[in-house]
Structure formats: structure tokens, C-alpha cells
Design a protein around this motif. Structure first.
Motif, PDB file in Angstrom:
ATOM      1  N   UNK A  12     -10.031   3.747  -2.651  1.00  0.00           N
ATOM      2  CA  UNK A  12      -8.622   3.513  -2.948  1.00  0.00           C
ATOM      3  C   UNK A  12      -8.445   3.118  -4.404  1.00  0.00           C
ATOM      4  N   UNK A  13      -9.351   2.227  -4.876  1.00  0.00           N
ATOM      5  CA  UNK A  13      -9.278   1.812  -6.280  1.00  0.00           C
ATOM      6  C   UNK A  13      -9.446   3.026  -7.189  1.00  0.00           C
ATOM      7  N   UNK A  23     -12.898  -4.659  -5.267  1.00  0.00           N
ATOM      8  CA  UNK A  23     -13.221  -3.224  -5.284  1.00  0.00           C
ATOM      9  C   UNK A  23     -13.752  -2.769  -6.632  1.00  0.00           C
ATOM     10  N   UNK A  24     -14.668  -3.553  -7.201  1.00  0.00           N
ATOM     11  CA  UNK A  24     -15.299  -3.127  -8.452  1.00  0.00           C
ATOM     12  C   UNK A  24     -16.365  -2.085  -8.132  1.00  0.00           C
ATOM     13  N   UNK A  25     -16.567  -1.150  -9.057  1.00  0.00           N
ATOM     14  CA  UNK A  25     -17.597  -0.135  -8.842  1.00  0.00           C
ATOM     15  C   UNK A  25     -18.952  -0.777  -9.132  1.00  0.00           C
ATOM     16  N   UNK A  26     -19.791  -0.938  -8.110  1.00  0.00           N
ATOM     17  CA  UNK A  26     -21.006  -1.755  -8.292  1.00  0.00           C
ATOM     18  C   UNK A  26     -22.036  -1.117  -9.222  1.00  0.00           C
ATOM     19  N   UNK A  52      -1.175   4.494  -0.969  1.00  0.00           N
ATOM     20  CA  UNK A  52      -2.355   4.512  -0.096  1.00  0.00           C
ATOM     21  C   UNK A  52      -1.970   4.688   1.369  1.00  0.00           C
ATOM     22  N   UNK A 112     -23.626   5.726  -4.313  1.00  0.00           N
ATOM     23  CA  UNK A 112     -23.885   4.883  -3.149  1.00  0.00           C
ATOM     24  C   UNK A 112     -24.926   5.499  -2.235  1.00  0.00           C
ATOM     25  N   UNK A 156       1.801   1.753  -3.507  1.00  0.00           N
ATOM     26  CA  UNK A 156       0.653   2.275  -4.252  1.00  0.00           C
ATOM     27  C   UNK A 156       0.370   3.729  -3.917  1.00  0.00           C
ATOM     28  N   UNK A 170     -16.367  -0.296 -15.677  1.00  0.00           N
ATOM     29  CA  UNK A 170     -15.380  -0.533 -14.628  1.00  0.00           C
ATOM     30  C   UNK A 170     -13.972  -0.522 -15.209  1.00  0.00           C
ATOM     31  N   UNK A 224      -1.513   8.583  -5.363  1.00  0.00           N
ATOM     32  CA  UNK A 224      -1.594   7.300  -6.085  1.00  0.00           C
ATOM     33  C   UNK A 224      -1.792   7.479  -7.587  1.00  0.00           C
ATOM     34  N   UNK A 257     -12.191   0.338   0.090  1.00  0.00           N
ATOM     35  CA  UNK A 257     -11.453  -0.143  -1.086  1.00  0.00           C
ATOM     36  C   UNK A 257     -11.818   0.618  -2.348  1.00  0.00           C
ATOM     37  N   UNK A 258     -13.111   0.948  -2.459  1.00  0.00           N
ATOM     38  CA  UNK A 258     -13.566   1.586  -3.689  1.00  0.00           C
ATOM     39  C   UNK A 258     -12.899   2.937  -3.868  1.00  0.00           C
ATOM     40  N   UNK A 318       0.469   3.282 -11.435  1.00  0.00           N
ATOM     41  CA  UNK A 318       0.463   1.870 -11.093  1.00  0.00           C
ATOM     42  C   UNK A 318      -0.998   1.405 -11.077  1.00  0.00           C
ATOM     43  N   UNK A 324     -27.731   0.190  -8.596  1.00  0.00           N
ATOM     44  CA  UNK A 324     -26.588   0.066  -7.683  1.00  0.00           C
ATOM     45  C   UNK A 324     -26.145  -1.389  -7.565  1.00  0.00           C
ATOM     46  N   UNK A 330       0.824  -1.213   0.000  1.00  0.00           N
ATOM     47  CA  UNK A 330       0.000   0.000   0.000  1.00  0.00           C
ATOM     48  C   UNK A 330       0.850   1.251   0.000  1.00  0.00           C
ATOM     49  N   UNK A 337      -3.703  -1.552  -9.213  1.00  0.00           N
ATOM     50  CA  UNK A 337      -3.753  -2.455  -8.080  1.00  0.00           C
ATOM     51  C   UNK A 337      -4.989  -3.350  -8.181  1.00  0.00           C
ATOM     52  N   UNK A 368      -7.383  -5.598  -5.806  1.00  0.00           N
ATOM     53  CA  UNK A 368      -7.666  -5.741  -4.383  1.00  0.00           C
ATOM     54  C   UNK A 368      -8.225  -7.122  -4.065  1.00  0.00           C
ATOM     55  N   UNK A 425      -9.376  -4.273 -15.318  1.00  0.00           N
ATOM     56  CA  UNK A 425      -9.308  -2.852 -14.977  1.00  0.00           C
ATOM     57  C   UNK A 425      -7.851  -2.432 -14.817  1.00  0.00           C
ATOM     58  N   UNK A 439      -8.817   6.158  -6.421  1.00  0.00           N
ATOM     59  CA  UNK A 439      -7.648   7.033  -6.300  1.00  0.00           C
ATOM     60  C   UNK A 439      -6.528   6.521  -7.199  1.00  0.00           C
ATOM     61  N   UNK A 440      -6.357   5.202  -7.244  1.00  0.00           N
ATOM     62  CA  UNK A 440      -5.317   4.629  -8.097  1.00  0.00           C
ATOM     63  C   UNK A 440      -5.699   4.774  -9.568  1.00  0.00           C
ATOM     64  N   UNK A 481     -10.774  -7.678  -2.254  1.00  0.00           N
ATOM     65  CA  UNK A 481     -12.236  -7.603  -2.388  1.00  0.00           C
ATOM     66  C   UNK A 481     -12.647  -7.234  -3.811  1.00  0.00           C
TER      67      UNK A 481
END
Lengths: 366, 326
Positions: free
Chosen positions: B222-223, A85-88, A52, B242, A50, A95, A72, B219-220, A77, B326, A47, A79, A81, A146, B225-226, A83
Motif C-alpha cells: 500500500x505504501x 511500512x518502511x521498506x526493510x 486503498x 522479500x 488514499x 526509503x 493511489x 502495508x508495504x 497524497x 533484508x 483508506x 500516507x 502508516x 518519506x 502504491x501511494x 506500522x
């Protein structure tokens, strides 16, 4: 693609220090795996690369440029994750293209990059779906997609396979390896699973309690673990350890077990006569043999067939001791067996847990 | 062969078990009473809940609605007769009602909008870690705990130039030509209850939005931001989508509550001056408890109910769309 240099990096959370000075330099295109038990600081290090987490002390360089102060998004770079961390609220294509859209890339370029990545990851039929309509493995692929559409300088993976079931994990492991072979991108991969580390890495960085224990190729770590931690962490079932005293008598060196048995060693070591040592041997290297000099009797506690081989849980002077064998005769092993330790497979660690150095004076031969 | 037979037997056995659980009698000789009880069984089980709902919710509602079609004057013992749609005809030509409707829109719109905006800002501030955050969160909730009656009195006094500081401050800032009571100014009187209402209602939005914010996986961010998203981009492409379902449902609830919410207006202005702060809810209150015309008040209430129901359906549908996305 880029090289990454980590120089004496430390991290404190308040008064708690989690990384005590890490040095590591990662070559362009290399696949490096950070491995260790949870809480060893591997994720924190990732992290920090990255962006973070802030770097408390030390320096991180990507392609020779210091990035400590960079956000970041300015490190170029990607990353993946644990989880995902996909945007739902975005579909698969959205995505994957999010990063490019933010960077205001040309529309044709985005479409090309997304369809290219989708083809590589076999995601074409899923592009219009939302993450909640995907299986775990598919989500994992989208997360990888992604990452690759942006063609970043480096890929960072934070335990990406931990949420998958065993079979899928094996499959995705192979896919990640294939992807790295095809793209050749610098990758840093964090895992607590030593099998993932062994199978994926060009180089493994074994970490424990915020300190790098050993850096080397998977086989180096397996064949010549630098200390007790690495010896115990790499390999499954784990290496057996026995306490002993180092002895040299004339031409031969040996390790004397508490019960008086002398185990022959293949070479002499830079150790004092009578020094306390730990003898290590991997379960797959133990030989089950008829009684002879230097062999030991052990009681059989448990027999675990794995299909491929058999794991015997033994008791050696009351201490647990494992043997892995391909010989199916072991399935019917009696209440006691005799085990022997081939000298070339023995590992010797000194009192502080470090691997004992072989002596330059080749006094003995095992 | 043996296996096949066993299989058949097994099937037969299962079928029998199925029959038994389905509750069909093997013999057809069963009394009428038995059959009736069997059919009534599910209704008997649900009866307690149904009876409760009917007596507590439906009966008063139906009774109240029936007033709208009757002539109910509290002090007239001969009233109570059926008058059909008379009340609605009167209502159709009642200018006071239309003014109250316009005022309701203004009152509800401004209150909900300001409560939401300040509530969201507060929630975003409280979402970041800082020293004493727990205390701040507890304090933010405080206005919600103040009785509305007290809130109304408190703000009425604050706006009163004799005892309150606000008119003097506004005068000092040059926003007023003299330190007067805005509650008696026909042009600005509505702002008094609106400000009191905003002060009182912010915590509701702050707390619910804060809960929704804290449910967004870190995480979202952070993702994103990256991926290259800055703070504003992260807000619009992660936080807002959200929050959208929560925003929809809280705005819906508050809109319905606030348009029905006459306490502050009754306490602070009683609908005055010159009916400038009269909203439909306070108009109903005035008709019912000042003019004591329960029939007419019920007719107005029925119209308000229909309007709010239509509005609620709209928002519920909107929320469904947002949830599906969503």
C-alpha cells in the motif's frame, strides 16, 4: 496542498455496511482528526481517501476533482502508516526517495528534497541505516520523511503514534504539530486517542459506528458535545452521566434526580415538562463543597492521585461517579463527600441521546 | 557510615553466592573420580545426541566413503582390498562420467529453473483471493504426493505413442513429423524426465514461495502504491527482495536434490538411449546395481558430494548476504 471534499460516502464490505453516508469538507491547509473507537470506520474513510479502498457510493474530491476512480499513485497524497511500512531492504535515504525515484525526478532534486526533509526531522546521521537498525521513534520519523519529500497535496496519518511508548508519543505529537505549522499541508489524521485529537486538530470529526457524530474545533467538542457519545468519548476521565427528569417551576428550570434532589440548570430547554433526560458533568467541573441545597452525598470508593491532581472514584446512589480535583485535601477524603454541580457546566441530553437545545424563552436563570 | 558497611556486607554476600554457583569447592580435598565426573558432565549430557548422530549419520557416510578407496565387487568374494586412488584415476579418464556430468548440469538446470518459474507463477496466482482458493491450494500440492516411481511410469506411458496421447498431440500441432516416443529420441530424450520432474516438483516451489509471499506485510504494497509504484515496480522492489532469501534456499535445496535424483531417469529411460539421459546419480546407480562395482560407484559419489558441497557453500554465502540486506 489541496482541499478535500467527501460527499455522502458509503462503504460496504459484502453485506456489512461500515460507513453510512459521510459528508465532510476539509479546507486547504487544515489539520483534521478523525477520532472514534475501533471499528467506527475512521480508518476505512482514510483508506478510501488514499485510494486503498474502493468507494461503494458517494464521491471524494481532491482540489475539486473527483478521484473515486483514480489509483493511489495518481492522487498525489502521502500516507503514514501505523506500522510505518518502511521498506526493510532500503536504507533511510532510499526509503525517503523511493517515491521521487519512481517519478523519475532529477537526481539533484531528489538529493535536495531528502536532505531537506532529513534536516527537518533530524535524520541526517541515520540516512545510510536500514530500518531494522532504528528505534521506533526514528522509524516514525523516517515514515514522516518519506511523506514530506514528495510535497504531496495532502498528508494522511493512520494512527501513526499507536506503536510508540507514552513519552515518545507525546514528543512525536508535538513534532507533528510543529511540522504542520511549518509546512501548512492539508492533513487528515486518524486516531482513537482523544488526547491526540484534542491537541493536534484544527477540527475534530468524531465518528461512531460509521456515522459522523460531530464536527468541530476541539474546544467545541469539549464544551458543547452534540450527543452522549461525543460527551463520553472526549475528555479524560470521562464525563459523568445521571438520569433525571426535566422540570420547570416558575422562573427556574431543573433536573430532578431519582432520589428527589433538584439540580438547578442555567437555562431552560426545549423539552417537555417531565421529559426523561441525561445530565452530564465532567469530573473536573464537579465541586466538592459543604452540604447545601442541590448537593449530593457520595461514598468514596477509590482515590487515585495522578501527581498533578486527584481522581476520586465515588459511588452516587450506587452508580460510579468520578471527580477530578487539584485540591490535595481530597487525598484524605472521608468515607463520604458532598458534591455540587455548577449549573454553567451541566450538559443536558434528551431521551435519544442528543444534546438538548436551550430554549429561546429564557425562562430561568441558574 | 552504616550504609557503607551494609553495602560491603551485601557485596560479600553476593560474592559468596557467586562462588557457590560457579561450583568451585571450598575445600580442596576432593577425590580424582569426583573431578573426572565433574569435567565429563557436559559430555555425558550431550552423549545421547552425539551417539545417535555418529551411528546414524556419520558411520554409514564414512563406510560409504571408504568404499571409494577399496575394490568392492558385490559378486567377487575376494574383493575388498585397498586400492588407493585407482578408482579416481579411472574416473579421470572415464568419458561416460564426463557425459553424465554434462547431462547432470542440463537436467538439474532445466528442471530447477522450470520448477521455479512455474512455481512462482502459481504462488503469485494463489496469493490473490478468489473463490475456491483453499481447494486450489490443496490441488496444487497433489503432484508432490504422487510417488516418484509412479510419476515416472505415468509420464513414460504418456510419452508412449501406443498408449499415451502426447506424441499424437505433438504430431497434430506439427511439432513432430510422426507420433514417436521422445524417450527413444537421442536428441530430445532428456526432455521426458525433465517434464515429469517439473510436473512433480512445481508444488514444492509453489507452496514455499506462497508461504513467503503471505509473510510480506500488506502495508508495504500500500505504501508503495501511494508512493507511485505500479504493479511491476511493486513486484521488483518489494516482492522480489522479500522472496530472495526463500528463493535462494529453495533453489539450493532443489538443486542438490534434483542432481541426486535418479528415480525418474531410471524408471523412464534407464539412462538411455545411448547414455543420452545418463546423469551422475543414475550412473552411480548403474555402476553399483547393474555392474555391481560398489567401489567405483562410491568414488563417483564422492566426487559428486564434493561438487555439491562446494555449490551449497556458495549458495549459503549468497543467502547470508541477502538476509543481511533484508
Amino acid at each position: 496542498m489541496a482541499s478535500i471534499d467527501i460527499r455522502n460516502v458509503r462503504k460496504n464490505f459484502g453485506i456489512v455496511s461500515v460507513l453510512h453516508g459521510v459528508d465532510l469538507s476539509i479546507k486547504n491547509g487544515e489539520f483534521v482528526v478523525l477520532v472514534g473507537p475501533s471499528g467506527c470506520g475512521k480508518s476505512t474513510l482514510l483508506r478510501m481517501i488514499a485510494g486503498l479502498e474502493e468507494v461503494t457510493e458517494g464521491e471524494i474530491r481532491i482540489d475539486g476533482k473527483r478521484v473515486n476512480e483514480r489509483a493511489p499513485k495518481d492522487r498525489d497524497i502521502a500516507m503514514v502508516f501505523q506500522s510505518y511500512a518502511l521498506y526493510p531492504h532500503m536504507n533511510v535515504a532510499e526509503n525517503m526517495s523511493y517515491g521521487l525515484r519512481i517519478r523519475k525526478a532529477a537526481r539533484e532534486k531528489i538529493t535536495a528534497a531528502v536532505s531537506n526533509a532529513a534536516r527537518k526531522l533530524e535524520l541526517q546521521p541515520l540516512l545510510a541505516r536500514r530500518p531494522k537498525a532504528l528505534s521506533g521513534g526514528q522509524r516514525q520519523r523516517v515514515a514522516m520523511g518519506r511523506a514530506i519529500v514528495r510535497q504531496p497535496k495532502a498528508f494522511l496519518f493512520d494512527e501513526p503514534l499507536s506503536n510508540l511508548d507514552a513519552r515518545l508519543r507525546e514528543q512525536m505529537r508535538a513534532e507533528i504539530k510543529k511540522l504542520h505549522r511549518d509546512l501548512g499541508a492539508t492533513s487528515i489524521y486518524v486516531t482513537h486517542d482523544q488526547i491526540e485529537a484534542m491537541t493536534l486538530a484544527d477540527r475534530i470529526v468524531a465518528m461512531h459506528e460509521g456515522v459522523v457524530q460531530q464536527v468541530g474545533s476541539p474546544l467545541e467538542l469539549y464544551d458543547r458535545p452534540a450527543n452522549l457519545f461525543v460527551a463520553g468519548f472526549i475528555g479524560s476521565p470521562a464525563m459523568n452521566f445521571l438520569s433525571a427528569r426535566y422540570e420547570v417551576s416558575g422562573e427556574t428550570a431543573g433536573a430532578r434526580l431519582p432520589d428527589g434532589t433538584l439540580i438547578a440548570l442555567s437555562s431552560a430547554y426545549q423539552l417537555e415538562e417531565g421529559a426523561a433526560v441525561t445530565l452530564g458533568i465532567r469530573p473536573e467541573h464537579v465541586e466538592m463543597s459543604p452540604a447545601s441545597e442541590g448537593s449530593l452525598r457520595a461514598t468514596v470508593d477509590l482515590i487515585e492521585p495522578t501527581g498533578f491532581g486527584i481522581i476520586l472514584h465515588l459511588g452516587l446512589h450506587g452508580l460510579p461517579f468520578n471527580v477530578f480535583t487539584l485540591d490535595r485535601a481530597a487525598l484524605t477524603a472521608g468515607p463520604t463527600v458532598t458534591v455540587a454541580f455548577p449549573p454553567q457546566h451541566l450538559h443536558l441530553f434528551d431521551e435519544t441521546g442528543k444534546r438538548a437545545l436551550e430554549s429561546s424563552l429564557q425562562k430561568g436563570k441558574g | 557510615m552504616v550504609d557503607w558497611k551494609d553495602g560491603q556486607l551485601e557485596r560479600k554476600r553476593q560474592l559468596k553466592v557467586f562462588d557457590a554457583t560457579a561450583g568451585f569447592p571450598e575445600s580442596r580435598r576432593q577425590s580424582l573420580v569426583d573431578r573426572i565426573t565433574r569435567h565429563a558432565e557436559p559430555y555425558l549430557y550431550t552423549a545421547p545426541a552425539l551417539i545417535l548422530i555418529v551411528t546414524i549419520m556419520l558411520a554409514p557416510l564414512v563406510l560409504g566413503l571408504s568404499y571409494a578407496f577399496r575394490d568392492v565387487h558385490l559378486l567377487n568374494p575376494f574383493s575388498g582390498g585397498y586400492v588407493g586412488l585407482d578408482h579416481f584415476r579411472t574416473l579421470y579418464d572415464d568419458d561416460n562420467f564426463y557425459r553424465a556430468l554434462r547431462n547432470t548440469l542440463w537436467w538439474t538446470g532445466a528442471s530447477v529453473f522450470l520448477q521455479f518459474v512455474f512455481g512462482l507463477i502459481l504462488a503469485l496466482l494463489l496469493d490473490r483471493p478468489f473463490a475456491g482458493r483453499a481447494v486450489a491450494q490443496a490441488l496444487v500440492f497433489l503432484p508432490w504426493a504422487v510417488p516418484t516411481f509412479l510419476t515416472g511410469l505415468n509420464w513414460a506411458w504418456l510419452f508412449n505413442p501406443v498408449i499415451g496421447p502426447l506424441p499424437h498431440w505433438l504430431y497434430a500441432l506439427g511439432l513432430m513429423s510422426e507420433p514417436a516416443n521422445i524417450l527413444s529420441n537421442p536428441q530430445f530424450a532428456m526432455w521426458g524426465p525433465i517434464i515429469a520432474n517439473v510436473w512433480w516438483g512445481i508444488p514444492f516451489f509453489a507452496i514455499t514461495l506462497l508461504a513467503a509471499l503471505q509473510a510480506i506485510p500488506r502495508d508495504l504494497y500500500e505504501a508503495a502504491a501511494i508512493d507511485g509504484a505500479g504493479a511491476i515496480r511493486r513486484f521488483t522492489s518489494i516482492t522480489l527482495p522479500f522472496l530472495a532469501p526463500t528463493i535462494a534456499i529453495t533453489v539450493l535445496l532443489r538443486t542438490v536434490w534434483i542432481s541426486n535424483f535418479a528415480d525418474l531417469i531410471i524408471v523412464m529411460t534407464s539412462g538411455g538411449p545411448a547414455d543420452r539421459t545418463q546423469i551422475v546419480a543414475s550412473y552411480i546407480f548403474t555402476q553399483a546395481f547393474r555392474a555391481l562395482d560398489f567401489g567405483y560407484a562410491s568414488a563417483i559419489a564422492l566426487v559428486l558430494l564434493v561438487l555439491l558441497l562446494a555449490y551449497s557453500m556458495l549458495i549459503v554465502m549468497l543467502r547470508q548476504v541477502l538476509m543481511d540486506r533484508a
